[in-house]
Every structure is written in structure tokens, then in C-alpha cells.
Design a protein around this motif. Sequence first.
Motif, PDB file in Angstrom:
ATOM      1  N   LYS A  10     -50.860 -15.397  79.391  1.00 15.89           N
ATOM      2  CA  LYS A  10     -49.679 -14.736  78.848  1.00 15.89           C
ATOM      3  C   LYS A  10     -49.666 -13.312  79.370  1.00 15.89           C
ATOM      4  O   LYS A  10     -50.706 -12.775  79.777  1.00 15.89           O
ATOM      5  N   PHE A  11     -48.490 -12.699  79.339  1.00 14.12           N
ATOM      6  CA  PHE A  11     -48.357 -11.348  79.874  1.00 14.12           C
ATOM      7  C   PHE A  11     -47.952 -10.361  78.779  1.00 14.12           C
ATOM      8  O   PHE A  11     -47.112 -10.670  77.913  1.00 14.12           O
ATOM      9  N   TYR A  12     -48.566  -9.194  78.876  1.00 11.35           N
ATOM     10  CA  TYR A  12     -48.188  -8.035  78.077  1.00 11.35           C
ATOM     11  C   TYR A  12     -47.831  -6.916  79.045  1.00 11.35           C
ATOM     12  O   TYR A  12     -48.230  -6.944  80.215  1.00 11.35           O
ATOM     13  N   VAL A  13     -47.079  -5.955  78.593  1.00 13.05           N
ATOM     14  CA  VAL A  13     -46.731  -4.821  79.451  1.00 13.05           C
ATOM     15  C   VAL A  13     -47.043  -3.516  78.725  1.00 13.05           C
ATOM     16  O   VAL A  13     -46.949  -3.440  77.497  1.00 13.05           O
ATOM     17  N   GLN A  14     -47.391  -2.525  79.522  1.00 11.20           N
ATOM     18  CA  GLN A  14     -47.579  -1.169  79.003  1.00 11.20           C
ATOM     19  C   GLN A  14     -46.759  -0.235  79.874  1.00 11.20           C
ATOM     20  O   GLN A  14     -46.958  -0.171  81.100  1.00 11.20           O
ATOM     21  N   ALA A  15     -45.846   0.471  79.261  1.00 15.99           N
ATOM     22  CA  ALA A  15     -44.903   1.313  80.008  1.00 15.99           C
ATOM     23  C   ALA A  15     -45.599   2.554  80.556  1.00 15.99           C
ATOM     24  O   ALA A  15     -46.546   3.078  79.978  1.00 15.99           O
TER      25      ALA A  15
ATOM     26  N   GLU B 278     -46.733  -1.686  83.668  1.00 17.70           N
ATOM     27  CA  GLU B 278     -47.908  -2.414  84.151  1.00 17.70           C
ATOM     28  C   GLU B 278     -48.020  -3.743  83.412  1.00 17.70           C
ATOM     29  O   GLU B 278     -47.967  -3.798  82.178  1.00 17.70           O
ATOM     30  N   LEU B 279     -48.183  -4.805  84.171  1.00 22.57           N
ATOM     31  CA  LEU B 279     -48.319  -6.144  83.613  1.00 22.57           C
ATOM     32  C   LEU B 279     -49.793  -6.404  83.302  1.00 22.57           C
ATOM     33  O   LEU B 279     -50.666  -6.255  84.159  1.00 22.57           O
TER      34      LEU B 279
ATOM     35  N   ILE C 230     -57.477 -16.954  90.497  1.00 28.68           N
ATOM     36  CA  ILE C 230     -56.950 -16.259  89.318  1.00 28.68           C
ATOM     37  C   ILE C 230     -55.783 -15.364  89.725  1.00 28.68           C
ATOM     38  O   ILE C 230     -54.726 -15.337  89.066  1.00 28.68           O
ATOM     39  N   ASP C 231     -55.949 -14.617  90.835  1.00 31.14           N
ATOM     40  CA  ASP C 231     -54.880 -13.722  91.291  1.00 31.14           C
ATOM     41  C   ASP C 231     -53.628 -14.511  91.671  1.00 31.14           C
ATOM     42  O   ASP C 231     -52.498 -14.079  91.392  1.00 31.14           O
ATOM     43  N   LYS C 232     -53.797 -15.666  92.311  1.00 31.24           N
ATOM     44  CA  LYS C 232     -52.640 -16.489  92.671  1.00 31.24           C
ATOM     45  C   LYS C 232     -51.905 -16.955  91.412  1.00 31.24           C
ATOM     46  O   LYS C 232     -50.666 -16.951  91.359  1.00 31.24           O
ATOM     47  N   LEU C 233     -52.693 -17.355  90.391  1.00 30.87           N
ATOM     48  CA  LEU C 233     -52.083 -17.801  89.142  1.00 30.87           C
ATOM     49  C   LEU C 233     -51.263 -16.687  88.513  1.00 30.87           C
ATOM     50  O   LEU C 233     -50.139 -16.905  88.041  1.00 30.87           O
ATOM     51  N   VAL C 234     -51.823 -15.472  88.506  1.00 37.74           N
ATOM     52  CA  VAL C 234     -51.122 -14.332  87.907  1.00 37.74           C
ATOM     53  C   VAL C 234     -49.846 -14.023  88.686  1.00 37.74           C
ATOM     54  O   VAL C 234     -48.764 -13.829  88.101  1.00 37.74           O
ATOM     55  N   ILE C 235     -49.932 -13.980  90.014  1.00 39.07           N
ATOM     56  CA  ILE C 235     -48.769 -13.638  90.831  1.00 39.07           C
ATOM     57  C   ILE C 235     -47.662 -14.687  90.676  1.00 39.07           C
ATOM     58  O   ILE C 235     -46.481 -14.355  90.456  1.00 39.07           O
TER      59      ILE C 235
ATOM     60  N   GLY D 260     -36.431  -3.587  85.811  1.00 37.90           N
ATOM     61  CA  GLY D 260     -37.289  -2.501  86.272  1.00 37.90           C
ATOM     62  C   GLY D 260     -38.437  -2.992  87.123  1.00 37.90           C
ATOM     63  O   GLY D 260     -38.601  -4.180  87.407  1.00 37.90           O
ATOM     64  N   LEU D 261     -39.248  -2.008  87.550  1.00 40.42           N
ATOM     65  CA  LEU D 261     -40.402  -2.299  88.386  1.00 40.42           C
ATOM     66  C   LEU D 261     -41.551  -2.817  87.516  1.00 40.42           C
ATOM     67  O   LEU D 261     -41.771  -2.339  86.405  1.00 40.42           O
ATOM     68  N   ILE D 262     -42.302  -3.768  88.069  1.00 42.97           N
ATOM     69  CA  ILE D 262     -43.420  -4.377  87.353  1.00 42.97           C
ATOM     70  C   ILE D 262     -44.683  -4.236  88.192  1.00 42.97           C
ATOM     71  O   ILE D 262     -44.706  -4.588  89.380  1.00 42.97           O
ATOM     72  N   GLY D 263     -45.746  -3.730  87.571  1.00 46.40           N
ATOM     73  CA  GLY D 263     -47.043  -3.612  88.251  1.00 46.40           C
ATOM     74  C   GLY D 263     -47.940  -4.789  87.915  1.00 46.40           C
ATOM     75  O   GLY D 263     -48.067  -5.165  86.752  1.00 46.40           O
ATOM     76  N   ILE D 264     -48.572  -5.380  88.940  1.00 53.57           N
ATOM     77  CA  ILE D 264     -49.458  -6.533  88.769  1.00 53.57           C
ATOM     78  C   ILE D 264     -50.838  -6.174  89.301  1.00 53.57           C
ATOM     79  O   ILE D 264     -50.971  -5.696  90.447  1.00 53.57           O
ATOM     80  N   ASN D 265     -51.875  -6.409  88.507  1.00 52.19           N
ATOM     81  CA  ASN D 265     -53.249  -6.146  88.937  1.00 52.19           C
ATOM     82  C   ASN D 265     -53.787  -7.323  89.725  1.00 52.19           C
ATOM     83  O   ASN D 265     -53.687  -8.479  89.290  1.00 52.19           O
ATOM     84  N   ILE D 266     -54.379  -7.044  90.895  1.00 52.83           N
ATOM     85  CA  ILE D 266     -55.106  -8.068  91.644  1.00 52.83           C
ATOM     86  C   ILE D 266     -56.456  -7.486  92.042  1.00 52.83           C
ATOM     87  O   ILE D 266     -56.634  -6.264  92.108  1.00 52.83           O
TER      88      ILE D 266
END
Length: 638
Positions: free
Chosen positions: A405-410, A423-424, A454-459, A474-480
Amino acid sequence: MPTSKFFQLFLILLFSALTFLSYQNEKRNLDTKNASLLKQYAEIINKENQWQGSGESLYQQLQPAVGFQFFQYIDSNDSGNNFTRGTLQTNNTSPLSQLFITDLADTRSLLAGRLQVKLSNKSALSQTITRFEYHLMIIWSSFLLISFIYFLFTARQKSSIKYIANKIEDLGNLSFDAIEHSKIKREYNVVIQSLENSQQTLKAKLNELQAVNEQLTKTAFQDPITGFGTRARFTEKLEQICRPQHKEVGVLFIIKATELGAINQMVGREGGDDYLARIANEIRAAFKSKPQTLCFRISTADFAIVLPDANLKQGVAIASVLSTTFSEYQQQVGTASIAHIGLVPYLQDSDPVSLMTLADTAVSIAQTLGPNSYHLQEELTGDELFGESRWKVAITELLRRRSIKFYVQAIRPCRNDVESYKELLTRFYNSEGKVFPTTTVIAMAERHGMSGEIDKLVILNAIRLLIESPKITGLIGINISAASASNRTFVSWMKNILQQQRHIAARLIFEVNESGMQTNLSATYHFINELHSVGSRVSIERFGHGFTSFKFFKEVRPDFIKLDHSYTQGISTDPQNRFFVKMIIDIARKLGIRVIATGVEKQEDKIIMEQLLIDGLQGYYIAKPTPLIQGEKSEAMA
């Protein structure tokens, strides 16, 4: 020469001089009497100068007036008149008479013969010797008396000095017994006062040193945050309970504070320290009824608890209590979990390595069971990596079910001309719907070579969610992971996926840890260029750990850099930190790179960062993580 011997020598010389003076006086008096006696004899004999006749008659005539020791008259014409009486040799019984030898002899010629005499001074000599003996007795009795008194005085002095010396030696042995003044002469009061002052000063210094030593010992063997013993203490205890002759049995707990990294990143190190201290307090409360319990902090986020003389049933009961209190704490702070608990039994003659392997296995399994879970591992199954193997199975199952699941922090922009993003944050779940600790999932995925999956699943899930949810703007940041960003095959896969969804790709900002990217600048440069080619952007997070950071972002030119949270915390009190942050901002602005401050938890930190003209702010003071899909229950972020 010691003073006592010098004084004794002085006394001997003094009384010897007195003796000599007494002798001289008596000798002089005796000589005066002898001279008077000779004069008296001369006057008498001069009257008899015309004597003729018997020598005996002459002797009888002179004897009453003058005593003779020796008398001899030799007639020149008639030997019948010759007469001799006494001896020339003096017969004295006193040994002192040799000191007063005098010559009272007189020889002279008369009309008819020659007279030779030696006058007797026996009475005067006896008186002189008697007086001299008396004087000797007085003089040397005084000497003995003074010597005896001096001996008593020096003996008492020596006793005082010896007592003082013993007290000085006691100072060397760090003994501070009270001084008995009755054993000290008054003339040593100054010394005693000085000694007492030295005792007090030395005792105060010793107490100060002991306090410093206790503090150093506490620093070395007691964790300052939790008050628990350190790893060194735990190692000693582990060796002790595993000795063959040690008959202790009990339960060993390993408690892993799985959210420390996330909390440090969210609220800073102070918040992380508070988190660890709270866990320590909960541990103390759970083991309150077991005063023999020993608690240790054995690593940054790991605790070891030794519960002696206990069985597994008691251990499980305590673990259950801890799990409940951790869950209550989790609700207060809003994290994915608090800690996971593994417990194992230990017996006499246990192997330390096997025991710790068993405990690590237990806590690893507990992490796969959900937030704040505990697991009892009674024995090894034959596979020492059972816990990690279980993680591999868990991650494989997670990938199969796509349980995320995803959460975001502005991130709040500080100026109108600055484009910022959200940031996702990814959360992982097990088959029962319980949250995995994110940091552990990522660490285990890297260990088993599964971080790319794991990174592929997130992306893929993020792209799918953005396509299906047009309300998310808006813009979304994804950690890999840095490992994926450095893998050309993975980067090619990303490029192909993003080319198919360019309108989504233009909204994505991929965040990568700086330390992982600096190890391969060529791969980093390739990664950024490939993402730029499809319209995506790159953000380097936890930036600024090394001075190579300047060269790094100048050469690879990321779109954003996110300062490590250590630069934010305490910036209000650290001018050097402010100078360094200002320098980064100035250089980044010239290169067209946006700078974002992370870990902003206080208003004063926010104000200073704004004064330094930072581009964006992120932290709990700015915004907390929230579910990306509205309506989902906000559990927390990892």
C-alpha cells in the motif's frame, strides 16, 4: 648527624669540660697547699741549719711541725747519727690520686750532714680527692639525669613522628582515619593541621576521581540512552551462562526496535532516542516482577534480556505483555510497529554462537508475523539461516500477492517559483494482512538479491495507481534502491515502462540514496540521463554525508537533493551547520538543482531553513504521512 646524637655529643663535651675545670680547680688548690707546706718546712729547717748530732733527734724535733712521708739524714762524720724513716713511693688507695701527683721532696746540706725529705700531704690530698669525687658525682649525675630526660623527650618525639609517618603512609593507601591528637606533641600541631588538610583535600580529589571513573565506567558499560548494559557487558554475561560449570537456566530475549531508522529519518535522532528510551521503559515494566533480570542494548536497535531461573511459559507470558504494550505505544506514535521479540531457552553448557543464532532466528521469524509480534524458538531446525530463509519465502509471497500500500508525505515549497512534490512511502503486508517492517523487508530483499523485484513491484503499482486515480495530482517521488539504479538491465526496464506512459513518467521523481550512488558515478550518470530522456526526474536523498557530495552533484546533476536530516536537527544552535547548508544551497542554485530539507520537526528549524533560502521542507512539522488513497485507514509509515 642526627640532632639527637649531636645533642648527646654536646652534653658529653660540656660535662667533660666541667669535669676538667673542677679538676683544674682542685689541682690548683692542692698545689697552693703543697707550696705552703714546703714554705713552712723551709722556714723550720733553716733554723736548724747548724744541726749536729743524731738524725733521729732531728726527725723527732721536726715531726710535730711537719709530717714526713720520707726522712733521711746522712751524717758526714759519724754514721751512727744516720737515720731513715718512710718511703719515697706514695701509697694511695684512691685511683684518682694519680691525677694529683705532687713533688714535695727537698734535699739540702746541713752543717754536719745532708738531709733529704719528702713531705706528706696525705690529709690535703685526701680532702682534694674527696671533693673532686663529689664534684664528679654531681656533674655526671646531672649528665645522666639530663640524658635520661632527653631520651624520654626524644622517645616521645619519635613516637609522634612515627605516628605522623604512619598517617602519611595511610594517605598513600587511601586511608583517611581520624588523627588522634593525644598521640601528638603540641609542637607538631602545625604539621597535624597540614596533614588533616591534606587528608580532606586528597579525599575530596579521590571522591572526584571516583565520580569521574564511575561516569567513565557508566559510559563504557552502560548505554546512556536506555540505562541498560552495553554489548561488552552482554558478552561477559553470555560467556558466563554458557560455561560448563555454570548451572543457571533461563530465557534469553532478543528485542529488535525495527522502526529506529524510520523514526530517525522522520523526527530526527532525538526522536529516535526517545523511541529507544520508551522501549527500555516498557521492558523494565514488563520484567518488574523479575528483579534478577539483566537488560542490555547490544546494537543500535537491538536489546538482549537475560531472564535467569525462569521457564518458557514465564518467558512467553512476559513477551505477550511486551507485545501488547508495544502495540499501545504504536497507536500513540503512528508507526508501522514498535519492536519484534524473539525468545529462546538457555541451559548449562550452551554454545554462545548457537544460542545467538537461535535467538536471531526467533526475532527474524517474529518480524514476518506482523507488528510487535513475538516468536519462541526452542531449538534449531538444522538450518541456522531458518529465519532469513523464512524472509525469502515471505518476500517471494509478498511479490506474488503484490501486498503493498502507498502513503504520501508532502514536501512544502518555500517559494512560489519552486515546483515541489509528494514522496511516496511503501508499506508491505504478509498473508494475514499484518504490516512488515519496511526497513527489514528492504534489507532482507537486498541480502537475497530480490531488491530489484521489490523496486519493480513498487514502480508498477505506483504507475497503475496514478493511471487509475486521476484525482491524484502533482509530482510523485518514488524510492528505489541504489543497487537497482546502478543495474543497467533494471534501468533499461524502467525506461521501457516509462516510455509507454510518458504522461505519468513526467510526474515521477525517483529518489535514490546518495551513499549507494557515489560508489559508481558512471552508473549514476547513466541512470539520470536515461530517466531524463523519458521526462522523469531524480532526487538524491540523505545528501551531504561526505565532502565528495559537492563533486558528485556537480557532475551527475540530479534535479533535487534532499539534505540528510542530521543537517536540520540542531541547526538553530550550530553555526557551522548553517554555514555548510548555506554553501550547499548556493552551489545547487547555480547548477539549477533544488534543495529540500528533511526531518523538520521544530518551528525554529523551519524558520532558519527558510532564512537560508531552502527550496522545500519535509518533516512531521510540515506534514505527516497519509494514505495515498483517501478513505484507507492511516496506520503509519515505515
